[in-house]
Write a protein that holds these residues in place. Sequence first.
Motif, PDB file in Angstrom:
ATOM      1  N   GLU A   3       0.759  -1.139  -0.172  1.00  9.38           N
ATOM      2  CA  GLU A   3       0.031  -0.074  -0.022  1.00  9.38           C
ATOM      3  C   GLU A   3       1.069   1.248   0.068  1.00  9.38           C
ATOM      4  O   GLU A   3       0.549   2.254  -0.610  1.00  9.38           O
ATOM      5  N   ALA A   4       1.863   1.251   0.853  1.00 10.23           N
ATOM      6  CA  ALA A   4       2.782   2.307   0.749  1.00 10.23           C
ATOM      7  C   ALA A   4       3.561   2.495  -0.554  1.00 10.23           C
ATOM      8  O   ALA A   4       3.782   3.662  -0.966  1.00 10.23           O
ATOM      9  N   GLN A   5       3.707   1.332  -1.344  1.00  7.90           N
ATOM     10  CA  GLN A   5       4.385   1.710  -2.453  1.00  7.90           C
ATOM     11  C   GLN A   5       3.478   2.348  -3.509  1.00  7.90           C
ATOM     12  O   GLN A   5       3.750   3.285  -4.539  1.00  7.90           O
ATOM     13  N   ALA A   6       2.290   1.909  -3.604  1.00  6.84           N
ATOM     14  CA  ALA A   6       1.331   2.396  -4.301  1.00  6.84           C
ATOM     15  C   ALA A   6       0.791   4.057  -3.935  1.00  6.84           C
ATOM     16  O   ALA A   6       0.919   4.701  -4.770  1.00  6.84           O
ATOM     17  N   LEU A   8       3.073   5.954  -2.717  1.00  2.91           N
ATOM     18  CA  LEU A   8       4.086   6.923  -3.171  1.00  2.91           C
ATOM     19  C   LEU A   8       4.285   7.106  -4.511  1.00  2.91           C
ATOM     20  O   LEU A   8       4.678   8.027  -5.235  1.00  2.91           O
ATOM     21  N   ARG A   9       3.850   5.928  -5.281  1.00  2.00           N
ATOM     22  CA  ARG A   9       4.067   6.100  -6.875  1.00  2.00           C
ATOM     23  C   ARG A   9       2.813   6.927  -7.393  1.00  2.00           C
ATOM     24  O   ARG A   9       3.214   7.873  -8.123  1.00  2.00           O
ATOM     25  N   HIS A  10       1.703   6.997  -6.763  1.00  2.00           N
ATOM     26  CA  HIS A  10       0.622   7.952  -7.111  1.00  2.00           C
ATOM     27  C   HIS A  10       0.981   9.321  -6.952  1.00  2.00           C
ATOM     28  O   HIS A  10       0.805  10.154  -7.833  1.00  2.00           O
ATOM     29  N   ARG A  11       1.590   9.650  -5.884  1.00  2.00           N
ATOM     30  CA  ARG A  11       2.284  10.723  -5.582  1.00  2.00           C
ATOM     31  C   ARG A  11       3.532  11.264  -6.321  1.00  2.00           C
ATOM     32  O   ARG A  11       4.084  12.236  -5.902  1.00  2.00           O
ATOM     33  N   GLN A  12       4.178  10.395  -7.017  1.00  2.00           N
ATOM     34  CA  GLN A  12       5.642  10.514  -7.662  1.00  2.00           C
ATOM     35  C   GLN A  12       6.554  11.032  -6.457  1.00  2.00           C
ATOM     36  O   GLN A  12       7.381  11.506  -6.912  1.00  2.00           O
ATOM     37  N   ILE A  13       6.595  10.230  -5.474  1.00  2.00           N
ATOM     38  CA  ILE A  13       7.531  10.769  -4.527  1.00  2.00           C
ATOM     39  C   ILE A  13       8.989  10.367  -4.739  1.00  2.00           C
ATOM     40  O   ILE A  13       8.814   9.152  -5.114  1.00  2.00           O
ATOM     41  N   THR A  34      13.391   6.809  -2.992  1.00  2.00           N
ATOM     42  CA  THR A  34      12.256   5.845  -2.811  1.00  2.00           C
ATOM     43  C   THR A  34      12.490   4.424  -3.385  1.00  2.00           C
ATOM     44  O   THR A  34      12.245   3.400  -2.895  1.00  2.00           O
ATOM     45  N   GLU A  35      13.244   4.316  -4.646  1.00  2.00           N
ATOM     46  CA  GLU A  35      13.585   2.982  -5.034  1.00  2.00           C
ATOM     47  C   GLU A  35      14.666   2.235  -4.028  1.00  2.00           C
ATOM     48  O   GLU A  35      14.372   1.185  -3.925  1.00  2.00           O
ATOM     49  N   LYS A  36      15.408   3.105  -3.563  1.00  2.00           N
ATOM     50  CA  LYS A  36      16.493   2.454  -2.502  1.00  2.00           C
ATOM     51  C   LYS A  36      15.868   1.955  -1.282  1.00  2.00           C
ATOM     52  O   LYS A  36      16.273   0.880  -0.808  1.00  2.00           O
TER      53      LYS A  36
END
Length: 446
Positions: A3-6, A8-13, A34-36
Amino acid sequence: MEEAQAWLRHRQIQDIECIVPDLAGVARGKMMPTEKFFSGPVMSMPASIFAQTISGDYPPEDDRFHHNPTDGDLFFEADYSTLAVVPWETDPTAQLIHDAITQEGAPVETAPRNVLKRVLSLYEKEGWKPVVAPEIEFYLVKPNTDPDYPLTPPVGRSGRPEVGRQSYSISALNEFDDLIDDIYDLSEAQGLEIDTLIHEEGAAQMEINLRHGAPLELADQVFLFKRTIREAALRHDMYATFMAKPMSGQPGSAMHIHQSLLDIETGQNIFSAEDGEATPEFLSFIAGHQEFLPAVTCIMAPYVNSYRRFVRNSTAPCNVYWGHDNRTVALRVPNSKPAARRLENRVPGSDANPYLAIAASLACGYLGIKNELKPEPPRTGYSSGGPYSLPRGLTEALTLFEECEELVDVFGERFVATYRAIKQEEFETFMSVISAWEREYLLLNV
C-alpha cells in the motif's frame, strides 16, 4: 508495504525521510531515494543517537550508565501508518517515522516511542485504553542569529511588533494570518488535525489544540507539528520556538495533556460511573499524579530553562494541587459530560518530548490506580501562590526520578540511567556558560 508503494507512486514521491525521534524529540534519520528504500536492507544507525545531549555531546559513563561499547548499529522498522508528504520540500518527498530495535529484534529501551509503548502495554494488560489530547503553546519571534541577544516579538501585518498581553485576541491572531494559513495548509497536507488555534497570553504566543485520540498517534502528531510550525515560520522570516521560557517578563509555554481511560471491551469511560459520578479509579488516577509528578518533573521539564516557567502567581503550576475547572492548580478537571470526564495535566512544558511526557503522565495515573491512592481534597479557590511541591531545578528533579523504584520498574533501569546521564551532562554544559546576570551584578560588586 505494498500500500505504501502504491501511495508513493501515485504521488510521484522521489525521496523518503526515514526519521526517528531521539530523547530530545529531535528528528534523526536518513533521506534516501524511494527505490532504494524498498530495495535496500533494513535502515540502521549508531546506538549513540539515543545517548546524545541537546548540544551534541555524550555523557560520561558511571556506575549505572554505560555506552554501547562498540557503538554498534540499531535497526529501524518503518511504521507505515505515519507515512505522509513533506509539503515544504521542493521535490516530492515523504516522511516516515520508524521504531528502533536491537540486532536481536527487541525494542530499544531508550527510544522514546518504545518508552511510550511500554507504558501503554501496562494499560492494555488491565483492559484499559488511554485517550489523550495535547495542547501546545509556542512563541513567534524575530530571527535571532546571535544568542547573546534576547528574543523579541516579530512584526505582524500592521508593521508593528506586538506589545502587552493579548489573550484570546482575534485581531492579534490576524496579525499573522498568512503564517496561520500556511500552518493549516501544511498540516492538512500531512493529515494532521488541528482542533483550535488561539492567541495565548504572551506577546506573539500561540496555542494549538489537537483532537483527542490514541496516545502514540497524538505523540507522533505533536512531533510532526513542531517541525511543521518551525518550517511555516521560516517562510515568513520568523522563528517559532517551543522553549519553556523564551523571554523574560513573558509567560512560559506549556504542553497541557488531557487524559481519560476507556474500557477496551465496552468503550466506556472508566472515570465515570453509571450515575455520572466520578469513579474511584478517576480519583486514584489524580492521586497518582499528585504522588509521582515531582519524580517525573525532569521529563515534563527537561532543561534548565524549563524551571524558569514554574513561577508562583502565574498560570504555570508550582504545586500538585487538583481542582474542578481551576487553572491555578497543576491538575485540572475540566467541565464536561460524564462520558468525557478527563484530567488535564498542566505541568509539562512545550519543550518536553511528547512521547516521554505522555508516557510519564500516564505512568503517574497508572501507579495511582494500581496502588489505590487517594487524592487530597480539591482546591476550590486561587491556588497559585502556595508553596512549591515540584522540584525547583533539574538536578533535584533527576534525583527524585532515579530514586523512585516504582517509576524505575515502569520505565526500565536502562532508560532511567541513560536519561539521567544525558540531563546531568546538559546541566554541566549549562554551568560552563557565564550569564548576563552574573556579569551585571557580580562583575564590579563582589
